[in-house]
Design a protein around this motif. Structure first.
Motif, short mmCIF file in Angstrom:
data_model
loop_
_atom_site.label_atom_id
_atom_site.label_comp_id
_atom_site.label_asym_id
_atom_site.label_seq_id
_atom_site.Cartn_x
_atom_site.Cartn_y
_atom_site.Cartn_z
N SER A 88 38.19 10.45 45.97
CA SER A 88 39.14 11.09 45.05
C SER A 88 40.01 10.05 44.35
O SER A 88 40.28 10.17 43.16
CB SER A 88 40.05 12.06 45.81
N LEU A 89 40.43 9.04 45.09
CA LEU A 89 41.27 8.00 44.49
C LEU A 89 40.46 7.21 43.44
O LEU A 89 40.96 6.97 42.33
CB LEU A 89 41.82 7.07 45.57
N LEU A 90 39.23 6.86 43.79
CA LEU A 90 38.38 6.15 42.82
C LEU A 90 38.17 7.02 41.58
O LEU A 90 38.25 6.54 40.45
CB LEU A 90 37.03 5.79 43.44
N ASP A 91 37.90 8.32 41.81
CA ASP A 91 37.70 9.25 40.68
C ASP A 91 38.94 9.30 39.80
O ASP A 91 38.84 9.28 38.58
CB ASP A 91 37.38 10.66 41.19
N TYR A 92 40.09 9.37 40.45
CA TYR A 92 41.34 9.45 39.67
C TYR A 92 41.51 8.18 38.83
O TYR A 92 41.84 8.25 37.65
CB TYR A 92 42.55 9.65 40.59
#
Ligand code: GDP
Ligand code: MG
Length: 363
Positions: A88-92
């Motif tokens: 999720s952090l990478l996606d954000y």
């Protein structure tokens, strides 16, 4: 050493008479001319001084050379326990990056992507996080300068959090903790602090030096602060790489495409990789035929901190292998053949050793 005339000493020290006279003046030594003799003590003192000056000069030059090498962006890997929010952090981060580009921009997975902020650029490795980093580390390549270890503030430190800490430490990467899921009502950053304390890691909030940043990979809360902290840490590390050096870096991923052939994603760590260059990586070699970046752009060259997908390897290189520039195909073949032979020889030796120890057991 006996008495010595000034011009003799000058000759010995490979300096002009005038230079030496100037030094003697500075030292308060009196003389008539460059033919005057110096006491033994004075001559020794001069020699010592010159020696010190030479050391200082060499150190200054080395520092100057280092400072003339440009800064490079920090390379960051995101790790953490399953479901704590790595993806999720990478996606954000990826989304915030893409949002800045004009609509319709194509992105391509090349194993890493850049996030540009007013304070500088950060390179994030996104070859599925933890596992890839572990393989890379096991193969001996250092890829990440900083490890962001995500801890869901709803859960706190879990077994894989500890594993991630161990891996990051062993690799020599600096660690920043991101207390994630702070948007959820069950989030408790104090639990994260206390869990870290249990591991002997004292958060800044508790007077220590361990950075723990509250974030939400869902809302993006705190992510800007996280990027800022990464860049501050990078500044302290004074990361530099010479774009003029021979290209060197690490293979992030590699696969065979039915049409294109071997596709390898790599991160350039030193120097500049160019189309037409020959490289070796482990037991494979390649001639770079084509390169493309995370924006899907064709590239003719890639400098330090660039992640690109390249075409041109003869065989499949392994993730984590270091690649290095070589002058030509002859060198490329020779080096890889040597490596293959060395491996075979060591395997053979290993077999012998095993046979012997087995024999020992049966004695
Ligand atoms: P990974 O296994 O570490 O890659 O974790 P994921 O990124 O796949 O996240 C696991 C789950 O947590 C998913 O359902 C995410 O939507 C959710 N999640 C991740 N970060 C946050 C967050 O900051 N807030 C909330 N509410 N959910 C999150
Ligand atoms: Mg994931």
């Amino acid at each position: 050493m006996a008495k010595i005339r000034i011009y003799q000493l000058a000759k010995e020290l490979e300096m002009s008479n005038d230079e030496l006279l100037k030094i003697l003046d500075d030292m308060g030594v009196t003389y008539k001319s460059h033919a005057s003799t110096l006491e033994e003590d004075t001559a020794l003192a001069v020699k010592e001084l010159i020696g010190e000056q030479k050391v200082a000069e060499a150190a200054r030059k080395a520092e100057e050379a280092r400072k003339s090498i440009p800064h490079r962006p920090p390379v960051v890997v995101i790790m953490g326990h399953v479901d704590h929010g790595k993806t999720s952090l990478l996606d954000y981060l990826r989304k915030s990056r893409i949002a800045e580009k004009e609509a319709g921009g194509i992105t391509q997975h090349v194993g890493a992507f850049e996030v540009k902020t007013p304070g500088g650029t950060v390179v994030f490795i996104d070859t599925p996080g933890h596992e890839a980093f572990t393989t890379i580390r096991q193969r001996g390549a250092k890829v990440a300068d900083i490890a962001v270890i995500v801890i869901a503030a709803t859960e706190g430190v879990m077994p894989q959090t500890k594993e991630a800490i161990a891996h990051a430490k062993a690799s020599g990467a600096k660690i920043i903790f991101a207390a994630n899921k702070m948007d959820l009502p069950g989030a408790d950053i104090n639990k994260v602090y206390q869990d870290l304390m249990q591991l002997g890691l004292v958060p800044v909030a508790y007077g220590g030096d361990v950075e723990v940043l509250p974030i939400s990979a869902k809302t993006g809360q705190g992510v800007a602060d996280l990027l800022e902290t990464i860049l501050l840490m990078a500044e302290l590390e004074d990361l530099r790489a010479d774009p003029k050096a021979e290209a060197q870096g690490v293979i992030l991923e590699a696969r065979v495409d039915k049409q294109a052939g071997v596709l390898a994603s790599l991160l350039v760590q030193q120097g500049t990789l160019r189309i037409g260059d020959y490289v070796v990586a482990g037991e494979c070699w390649g001639k770079i035929k084509a390169m493309s970046d995370a924006e899907g752009n064709r590239r003719t060259e890639a400098g330090p901190g660039s992640a690109v997908q390249v075409l041109g390897f003869s065989e499949l290189p392994s993730a984590g292998d270091t690649f290095t520039w070589v002058p030509d195909q002859v060198a490329a073949k020779e080096i890889t053949e040597e490596r293959i032979e060395e491996r075979k020889a060591s395997e053979a030796r290993g077999d012998l050793q095993r046979a012997r120890s087995l024999a020992d057991l049966m004695r």
